[in-house]
Design a protein around this motif. Structure first.
Motif, mmCIF file in Angstrom:
data_model
loop_
_atom_site.group_PDB
_atom_site.id
_atom_site.type_symbol
_atom_site.label_atom_id
_atom_site.label_comp_id
_atom_site.label_asym_id
_atom_site.label_seq_id
_atom_site.Cartn_x
_atom_site.Cartn_y
_atom_site.Cartn_z
ATOM 1 N N ALA A 257 0.764 -1.325 -0.062
ATOM 2 C CA ALA A 257 -0.074 0.098 -0.127
ATOM 3 C C ALA A 257 0.855 1.192 0.117
ATOM 4 C CB ALA A 257 -0.992 -0.011 1.208
ATOM 5 N N GLN A 258 1.966 1.061 0.894
ATOM 6 C CA GLN A 258 2.781 2.567 0.589
ATOM 7 C C GLN A 258 3.469 2.772 -0.570
ATOM 8 O OE1 GLN A 258 5.618 2.575 3.953
ATOM 9 N NE2 GLN A 258 6.418 4.440 3.483
ATOM 10 N N GLN A 259 3.776 1.542 -1.173
ATOM 11 C CA GLN A 259 4.708 1.560 -2.454
ATOM 12 C C GLN A 259 3.815 2.119 -3.496
ATOM 13 O OE1 GLN A 259 6.725 -2.252 -3.341
ATOM 14 N NE2 GLN A 259 6.929 -2.473 -1.333
ATOM 15 N N LEU A 260 2.576 1.819 -3.296
ATOM 16 C CA LEU A 260 1.231 2.132 -4.239
ATOM 17 C C LEU A 260 1.209 3.585 -4.213
ATOM 18 C CD1 LEU A 260 -0.655 1.303 -6.499
ATOM 19 C CD2 LEU A 260 -2.417 0.514 -4.984
ATOM 20 N N LEU A 261 1.070 4.211 -2.906
ATOM 21 C CA LEU A 261 0.968 5.668 -3.014
ATOM 22 C C LEU A 261 2.123 6.633 -3.305
ATOM 23 C CD1 LEU A 261 -0.729 7.827 -1.973
ATOM 24 C CD2 LEU A 261 0.226 7.749 0.340
ATOM 25 N N ALA A 262 3.375 5.753 -3.056
ATOM 26 C CA ALA A 262 4.462 6.301 -3.383
ATOM 27 C C ALA A 262 4.634 6.556 -5.010
ATOM 28 C CB ALA A 262 5.603 5.786 -3.082
ATOM 29 N N ARG A 263 4.262 5.396 -5.713
ATOM 30 C CA ARG A 263 3.836 5.488 -7.294
ATOM 31 C C ARG A 263 3.143 6.360 -7.471
ATOM 32 N NH1 ARG A 263 3.206 0.800 -11.925
ATOM 33 N NH2 ARG A 263 4.383 1.868 -13.230
ATOM 34 N N ALA A 264 1.937 6.565 -7.006
ATOM 35 C CA ALA A 264 0.995 7.526 -7.704
ATOM 36 C C ALA A 264 1.535 9.047 -7.322
ATOM 37 C CB ALA A 264 -0.360 7.432 -6.704
ATOM 38 N N VAL A 265 2.167 9.049 -6.149
ATOM 39 C CA VAL A 265 2.809 10.531 -5.936
ATOM 40 C C VAL A 265 4.015 10.972 -6.890
ATOM 41 C CG1 VAL A 265 4.240 11.966 -4.292
ATOM 42 C CG2 VAL A 265 2.385 10.746 -3.398
#
Length: 368
Positions: A257-265
């Motif tokens: 989940a954290q990696q996914l948000l980082a990719r979105a950012v």
């Protein structure tokens, strides 16, 4: 008898037991077409008595139908005037199959695979659902994402209006929808920006549903469909004006989940915005104070926090029952955004129980 000596009521236990019965009462009513049958009479205002309702749904007689209909009245899904039953406003809007915002299909699929629930104790004990549950969920995904479409379409349109109000919605936007599901978000956004482009990412067995949704509104050419894992699939764009994470973070383990948000950012860059839509759990307690600012030191106060988040907590438990996810908190979003060089700039609720968070880069271009 004063409060100190009043007997302890078993009502909370019965409420939970009866919750099982309540769900199946609603499910049976949908299978029988009770709400659709009453919707046909809604214009007359006369409603149907038990015998008429039995005839309308093909039941053998009024007795069993009476028991079911009276139960639905007790659940605030029908009303009764003398011997006639009518739809409540909520039932008319959300349980009639042809209603634009219908949740009729979602009632059936939102709980996830039925075999996930008898094994919940083992899932809590071991930390992961049985592989058969996960496999059943993957098979269920197409039906589940279709069922979410009517609700999410309304949220997407409201978010598009909010982005325009803030000046964050260009005339020809590039949107990346990570976990596009039913296509409700990409169609809802494109309808306000028909010259935009959407990169739609999801699993191979789900992606055709979003593609069909775009086709249905005549905008298939504006959608680039990409099948694969949204964490590492190669995208045809390096940046986007809007990145959508709609109800995907809570189904992922914390690291993903954290990696996914980082990719979105990263995709949103300095000037774009990440739109997170999810049912967030209450923030954790730190030194007696919840990160949401609530007093966590007294049991009564913290209990009220959890009570207010009943809906979100039950949906987080649904994730736990059949996925590797534990839900997500606002504190998680703030922390993960900060680690990626961004910040949570606002939260709002465009549709009841649909919480939207907007995340933007901390660079001067995005915060000026």
């Amino acid at each position: 008898m004063n409060a100190a000596t009043a007997p302890v009521s078993p009502a909370p236990v019965w409420d939970v037991i009866n919750g099982f019965t309540s769900y199946w009462a609603l499910s049976a009513a949908l299978d029988l077409g009770v709400f659709d049958a009453l919707a046909k009479e809604a214009d007359t205002g006369t409603g149907l008595d038990a015998a008429q309702l039995a005839a309308a749904i093909g039941a053998v007689g009024p007795g069993p139908v009476t028991v079911l209909a009276e139960t639905l009245v007790a659940l605030d899904l029908l009303t009764a005037v003398e011997d006639r039953f009518h739809l409540t406003p909520a039932a008319e809007r959300f349980l009639v199959s042809t209603a634009p915002a219908s949740m009729a299909a979602l009632v059936r699929y939102s709980p996830g695979p039925p075999n996930a629930w008898p094994g919940l104790a083992d899932t809590v004990r071991t930390g992961a659902p049985e592989p058969t549950v996960t496999a059943d969920l993957i098979e269920l995904y197409p039906a589940l994402v279709r069922a979410t479409g009517p609700t999410q379409a309304g949220v997407a349109k409201a978010v598009a209006a909010e982005l325009e109000r803030r000046g964050w919605w260009p005339e020809q936007p590039t949107v990346v929808d990570l976990g596009c599901g039913s296509g409700a978000w990409l169609t809802g956004l494109l309808q306000s920006r028909p010259n935009g482009q959407v990169i739609a990412v999801d699993l191979p067995n789900v992606l055709p549903i979003a593609e069909q949704a775009a086709t249905d509104i005549g905008m298939r050419d504006q959608v680039i469909a990409v099948a694969g894992d949204y964490l590492d699939v190669t995208l045809p764009v390096a940046a986007a004006d809007v990145v959508v994470l709609a109800h995907v973070l809570r189904a992922e383990p914390t690291d993903r989940a954290q990696q996914l948000l980082a990719r979105a950012v990263e995709l949103a860059g300095a000037d774009g915005v990440v739109v997170v839509v999810d049912y967030t759990r209450p923030d954790p307690v730190r030194n007696g104070i919840g990160e949401d600012g609530e007093d966590g030191g007294g049991g009564e106060d913290r209990s009220s926090v959890y009570g207010a988040a009943r809906h979100e907590l039950l949906l987080s438990l649904t994730m736990l029952a059949s996925t590797a996810g534990l839900g997500v908190t606002v504190a998680d979003l703030r922390s993960w955004a900060a680690a990626a060089g961004a910040e949570l700039v606002d939260s709002f609720e465009p549709v009841p129980r649909q919480h939207v968070r907007l995340i933007r880069s901390r660079t001067p271009e995005a915060t000026s």
